[in-house]
Write an enzyme that holds these catalytic residues in place. Structure first.
Site, PDB file in Angstrom:
ATOM      1  N   CYS A   1       0.806  -1.226   0.000  1.00 29.53           N
ATOM      2  CA  CYS A   1       0.000   0.000   0.000  1.00 29.53           C
ATOM      3  C   CYS A   1       0.840   1.278   0.000  1.00 29.53           C
ATOM      4  O   CYS A   1       0.323   2.360  -0.294  1.00 29.53           O
ATOM      5  CB  CYS A   1      -0.958   0.007   1.191  1.00 29.53           C
ATOM      6  SG  CYS A   1      -2.102  -1.394   1.198  1.00 29.53           S
TER       7      CYS A   1
ATOM      8  N   HIS B   1      -3.241   6.939   2.568  1.00 31.26           N
ATOM      9  CA  HIS B   1      -3.661   5.667   1.980  1.00 31.26           C
ATOM     10  C   HIS B   1      -5.057   5.319   2.489  1.00 31.26           C
ATOM     11  O   HIS B   1      -5.330   5.359   3.695  1.00 31.26           O
ATOM     12  CB  HIS B   1      -2.669   4.569   2.350  1.00 31.26           C
ATOM     13  CG  HIS B   1      -3.197   3.195   2.108  1.00 31.26           C
ATOM     14  ND1 HIS B   1      -3.716   2.805   0.891  1.00 31.26           N
ATOM     15  CD2 HIS B   1      -3.327   2.117   2.937  1.00 31.26           C
ATOM     16  CE1 HIS B   1      -4.132   1.546   0.982  1.00 31.26           C
ATOM     17  NE2 HIS B   1      -3.907   1.110   2.202  1.00 31.26           N
TER      18      HIS B   1
ATOM     19  N   ASN C   1     -10.369  -0.205  -0.259  1.00 30.65           N
ATOM     20  CA  ASN C   1      -8.911  -0.112  -0.157  1.00 30.65           C
ATOM     21  C   ASN C   1      -8.309  -0.668  -1.438  1.00 30.65           C
ATOM     22  O   ASN C   1      -8.361  -1.871  -1.688  1.00 30.65           O
ATOM     23  CB  ASN C   1      -8.438  -0.915   1.057  1.00 30.65           C
ATOM     24  CG  ASN C   1      -6.927  -0.886   1.248  1.00 30.65           C
ATOM     25  OD1 ASN C   1      -6.186  -0.526   0.352  1.00 30.65           O
ATOM     26  ND2 ASN C   1      -6.474  -1.287   2.423  1.00 30.65           N
TER      27      ASN C   1
END
Length: 330
Positions: free
Chosen positions: A111, A251, A281
């Site tokens: 990520c 993020h 996500n």
């Protein structure tokens, strides 16, 4: 005077299949209220027949169009879900974009991959190795999720976001003001896909699992701590106070994580960009997707002070800051 890197273009891509919380609740022991209260996610997009490279090519082409450019000197693809373990996905993406034989490589920082990619691109530009770089975060997490695991299946989505960086004089609109990167391999087991690498193939123990796994509570705590520390260090490097940050774009893992980081930094809650409600996500794609949404909706305007921060498997983390340029998001 050494060149610095400036954001010149931004493009995105999402699959066509929209997966709502209600749809997932038909096969998992969950419901819309449970998912939204814990993650802030309402829906996500999953690919049907599209590989990571397909999304990356679309996002990359849109980023090039946004920048008004038809070529760059390098391509970097940040992904946890490459088309193949070998070869890397980036050379294929560069070829399909018609970029010829430019250097191209993948980054596997999960990520944090997009921020790592931006840092690599900026370093190449500053060193004079390239005058422009296309950085793409692209993921098809739907291909590595256990469909029966509600702790991961409700969180992740597929998508891609690309950014074109170009050489610029310090102080120009879009210039990146610095980076802060870090990792802690002692926490590697917090986020993992056990199968597919040399560890499994040399252990003689057989497959340990091909699905993505995550220790959610520990990831939450470490993400808040590391992103707060990294973003704070970047603010100091840029000479900004928390009160002067126009937008914090972290993020997009969890709305509670983003608000906790903003609170720890002293950034106002209404200055936090939230995009996981729409796309879930999307790992390395989450920051460029969030930036594009904010720009398209008119929240990001030229001159805004933008703070970026991410945390991912490895574990890795990274932050950056820039003054928002006058560019379209496509």
């Amino acid at each position: 005077m050494n060149a610095t890197a400036a954001l010149a273009g931004l493009g995105t891509a999402l699959p066509s299949r929209r997966v709502t919380n209600e749809e997932l609740s038909r096969t998992l022991d969950t419901d819309d209220q449970w998912i939204q209260s814990r993650t802030g996610i309402r829906q996500r997009f999953w690919s049907e027949g599209a590989a990571t490279s397909d999304l990356a090519v679309e996002a990359g082409r849109n980023a090039l169009n946004s920048a008004g450019m038809d070529t760059v000197g390098m391509v970097i693809v940040a992904t946890t879900t490459p088309d193949h373990p070998c070869p890397a996905t980036a050379p294929d993406v560069a070829s399909r974009l018609g970029l010829g034989t430019v250097p191209a490589f993948d980054i596997a920082a999960v990520c944090s991959g997009f921020v790592y990619g931006l840092a690599c691109a900026a370093a190449h530009i500053a060193a004079g190795l390239s005058a422009s770089v296309l950085v793409i975060g692209a993921e098809t997490y739907s291909t590595i999720l256990d469909p029966g695991d509600r702790t991961t299946s409700v969180i992740f989505g597929d998508g891609a976001g690309g950014a074109v960086l170009r050489a610029a004089a310090p102080g120009e609109p879009g210039c990146f003001l610095g980076f802060d990167l870090g990792s802690d391999g002692s926490l590697k087991d917090l986020i993992t896909i056990p199968d597919g690498g040399s560890r499994q193939r040399t252990s003689g123990s057989g497959p340990a699992g091909s699905y993505f796994t995550m220790q959610g509570k520990l990831v939450f705590r470490h993400a808040v701590d590391r992103m707060t520390e990294s973003a704070g260090a970047l603010l100091e490097k840029a000479g900004w106070s928390a009160g002067t940050v126009d937008w914090f774009v972290g993020h997009q893992a969890n709305a509670r994580i983003l608000r906790a980081v903003a609170d720890g930094l002293g950034v106002k809650s209404d200055r936090v960009i939230i995009d996981m409600d729409r796309v879930g996500n999307t790992s390395a794609a989450s920051i460029p997707l969030a930036l594009a949404r904010a720009a398209t909706e008119g929240n990001l305007v030229p001159g805004d002070r933008v703070l970026l921060s991410a945390f991912g498997g490895g574990v890795t983390w990274g932050s950056s800051a820039l003054l928002w340029p006058d560019i379209p998001a496509l």
